[in-house]
Design an enzyme around this catalytic site. Structure first.
Site, PDB file in Angstrom:
ATOM      1  N   GLY A 139       0.811  -1.222   0.000  1.00  0.00           N
ATOM      2  CA  GLY A 139       0.000   0.000   0.000  1.00  0.00           C
ATOM      3  C   GLY A 139       0.836   1.258   0.000  1.00  0.00           C
ATOM      4  N   SER A 140       0.703   2.107  -1.003  1.00  0.00           N
ATOM      5  CA  SER A 140       1.606   3.235  -1.120  1.00  0.00           C
ATOM      6  C   SER A 140       1.142   4.202  -2.204  1.00  0.00           C
ATOM      7  CB  SER A 140       3.014   2.725  -1.427  1.00  0.00           C
ATOM      8  OG  SER A 140       2.950   1.707  -2.407  1.00  0.00           O
ATOM      9  N   ARG A 141       2.065   5.138  -2.577  1.00  0.00           N
ATOM     10  CA  ARG A 141       1.723   6.164  -3.552  1.00  0.00           C
ATOM     11  C   ARG A 141       2.988   6.625  -4.271  1.00  0.00           C
ATOM     12  NH1 ARG A 141      -0.625  11.593  -1.062  1.00  0.00           N
ATOM     13  NH2 ARG A 141       0.784  12.962  -2.188  1.00  0.00           N
TER      14      ARG A 141
END
Length: 220
Positions: A188-190
């Site tokens: 989960g990240s950006r």
């Protein structure tokens, strides 16, 4: 053929061993309770499938093209706006942010070919990746590529609430090729792209993009 990213080798091996152990342990301890036995074994197998799908690395080879910027990751475009970039450019840039959920492919790829002018790791917090302050306060890496057509572009890998490790392959002074693996972010990240003002985008807000497939911007 399904491929897995090298960064997942140890995690996948551990998950396989744990799943096998749980399946056999359940068969020993719960053999007289069929439904409990199968429930525990199914949960273990689902856990393994989740780990495998997270580290999958689909083959998306492309022919590098200087006039295009391709999506560096799979995910959803959650930000398109002019912002002040304070770390490297120290002026206004066009920010395009792509949010990756845990079910997305988490391989980071180079959006363009060029020379790495800057690569820096920043320790930080683990706010949810879509938080407005995540770009400046979360654990992150900042990389700047000097491209032929777009000048310098910056991309930032940002850890999320679940991501506890960012892998960055960019080394200052080296030449990189559009589409090659640039790193990996776990769970989960950006990724934020900072482009020159006036860059004509091929994507819009809330659009779902795919790494090495979706064209973010293109020179005419």
């Amino acid at each position: 053929m399904l491929h897995f990213h090298k960064e997942g080798a140890k995690t996948i091996l551990g998950a396989c061993l744990l799943t096998v152990a749980i399946v056999f342990a359940a068969d020993y301890f719960f053999k007289e309770n069929f439904w409990l036995l199968k429930t525990v074994q199914i949960i273990a197998l689902v856990f393994l499938i989740i780990i495998l799908q997270f580290f999958r690395n689909p083959n998306r080879s492309i022919r590098p093209e200087d006039r295009t910027l391709v999506a560096p990751v799979d995910g959803k475009v959650v930000v398109i706006e002019e912002v002040y970039e304070s770390e490297y450019f120290k002026d206004k840039r066009l920010q395009v942010s792509i949010f990756m959920s845990p079910i997305n492919v988490h391989v980071t790829r180079y959006a363009a070919s060029g020379k790495i002018n800057f690569s820096k790791y920043h320790p930080g917090k683990f706010l949810v990746a879509w938080h407005p302050k995540a770009s400046e306060e979360n654990e992150r890496t900042t990389i700047v590529i000097e491209t032929q057509e777009f000048g310098e572009i910056l991309y930032r890998q940002i850890a999320g609430a679940l991501a506890k490790r960012i892998v960055n392959y960019a080394v200052e002074g080296t030449q990189v090729v559009q589409g090659d693996d640039a790193g990996f972010i776990k769970f989960g990240s950006r990724v934020d792209l900072f482009l020159p003002l006036g860059t004509e985008l091929n994507v819009k807000l809330n659009e779902v993009v795919k790494g090495n497939k979706t064209i973010i911007a293109q020179k005419s």
